[in-house]
Enzyme design. Structure first.
Site, short mmCIF file in Angstrom:
data_model
loop_
_atom_site.label_atom_id
_atom_site.label_comp_id
_atom_site.label_asym_id
_atom_site.label_seq_id
_atom_site.Cartn_x
_atom_site.Cartn_y
_atom_site.Cartn_z
N LEU A 33 0.74 -1.24 -0.15
CA LEU A 33 0.00 -0.04 -0.02
C LEU A 33 0.93 1.51 -0.10
O LEU A 33 2.04 1.43 0.55
CB LEU A 33 -1.00 -0.05 1.29
CG LEU A 33 -1.72 -1.24 1.43
CD1 LEU A 33 -2.71 -1.02 2.47
CD2 LEU A 33 -2.72 -1.59 0.10
N GLN A 35 0.52 6.02 -0.42
CA GLN A 35 -0.54 7.00 -0.17
C GLN A 35 -1.96 7.09 -1.26
O GLN A 35 -2.87 7.46 -0.70
CB GLN A 35 0.32 8.32 -0.20
CG GLN A 35 -0.47 9.39 0.52
CD GLN A 35 -0.89 9.20 1.74
OE1 GLN A 35 0.22 8.71 2.42
NE2 GLN A 35 -1.97 9.54 2.36
N HIS A 37 -3.47 4.37 -2.27
CA HIS A 37 -4.30 3.78 -1.54
C HIS A 37 -5.07 4.07 -0.51
O HIS A 37 -6.38 4.10 -0.29
CB HIS A 37 -3.75 2.19 -1.31
CG HIS A 37 -3.24 1.24 -2.44
ND1 HIS A 37 -1.80 0.89 -2.49
CD2 HIS A 37 -3.69 0.82 -3.25
CE1 HIS A 37 -1.65 0.36 -3.48
NE2 HIS A 37 -2.58 0.24 -4.15
N MET A 186 2.05 7.28 -8.16
CA MET A 186 2.28 6.13 -7.29
C MET A 186 1.92 4.64 -7.49
O MET A 186 0.75 4.58 -8.24
CB MET A 186 1.74 6.49 -5.82
CG MET A 186 2.42 7.71 -5.19
SD MET A 186 1.51 8.18 -3.38
CE MET A 186 2.57 9.54 -3.16
#
Length: 282
Positions: A33, A35, A37, A186
């Site tokens: 995970l 940021q 997510h 990301m």
């Protein structure tokens, strides 16, 4: 914080807390995970009574066995990141056996042609795997709302088509791409990049921004040629594709039409790690 490894236990818990009378948000992930997510989780928590995050590396959507084996798995760290958003989020982290019950195969889906473009053309069977796991998750969780990031914009459109064709009662909510300070989108795969490669990979977003600027005055072909030529000058990268496509149909833009929304889609390798990104062009 509740962590469920079995779909029956999660379904039982949801029934106990009365999910039929409450709104349920689902954030499907493959873990590692970041940021992006967590922003989906925050949005779900603010819009629903109950939020469920699934953390499951789904084997049926990988057409490359090495990619599946190397996909980052960081469960303990993921739990802490979920906890940083809320202690009340339910985590569903099943085994392959629990999900597929001994038959780890995709179901074949018809997405009215969306599946043949871009990712579908380069990753045969990928969207059958995506549809298979997403439909299973919807059946287990029965969410009111499900949250997907726009980095995987083609996947988002595929899921919307899946829901429409199978008449699944869930609202699909697309959320903006989260980026590093450098502009790099990301992604869980970024975990596999060295710091130097991460810095180099910031070129992807810079080129997309240039493509957006050029699209206002140049043809789709001229913009595509610009992107292709730019990456050809950077030996660290291997460009798999750059496509300018209609946002709705995902068909490649041959000639711009007034009133249509277009998006630039890219897939590129750096250090044998495959990264994707996209940008709205108009």
């Amino acid at each position: 914080m509740f962590v469920f490894a079995k779909k029956a236990d999660l379904a039982h818990h949801l029934a106990q807390i009365g999910n039929t009378k409450k709104t349920v948000g689902l954030v499907p992930t493959m873990g590692a995970l970041h940021q992006g997510h967590l922003s989906l989780l925050s949005k779900s928590c603010s819009e629903n009574d109950i939020t469920v995050i699934s953390i499951f590396v789904n084997p049926t959507q990988f057409n490359n066995q090495e990619d599946l084996e190397k996909y980052p798995r960081t469960m303990e760290r993921d739990i802490e990141k979920v906890r940083s958003v809320s202690e009340n989020i339910l985590i569903f982290s099943p085994t392959v056996e629990d999900i597929y019950e001994g038959n780890t195969q995709s179901v074949a889906f018809n997405y009215d042609g969306l599946e043949f473009q871009m990712e579908g053309a380069h990753r045969p069977g990928h969207f059958d795997g995506v549809g298979t796991i997403v439909k299973k998750l919807f059946e287990i969780v029965k969410p009111t709302n499900a949250y997907f990031g726009e980095k995987d914009f083609q996947q988002l459109q595929i899921v919307r088509k899946l829901v429409k064709k199978h008449k699944i009662p869930v609202n699909i909510i697309g959320c903006p791409i989260h980026r590093e300070a450098s502009g790099l989108a990301m992604s869980s795969r970024n975990e596999r990049l060295s710091e130097e490669a991460k810095e180099e990979a910031s070129l992807i977003y810079k080129v997309l921004l240039d493509a957006k600027q050029k699209f206002s005055t140049k043809s789709a072909k001229e913009v595509t040629d610009f992107v292709t030529q730019t990456f050809a000058k950077h030996p660290a990268f291997t460009l798999e594709y750059f496509e300018i496509a209609d946002e709705t149909t995902l068909l490649t833009c041959k000639r711009k039409s007034v009133g249509k929304k277009y998006r630039g889609f890219i897939a590129v390798f750096i250090n044998n790690i495959r990264l994707i990104d996209n940008i709205a062009l108009n």
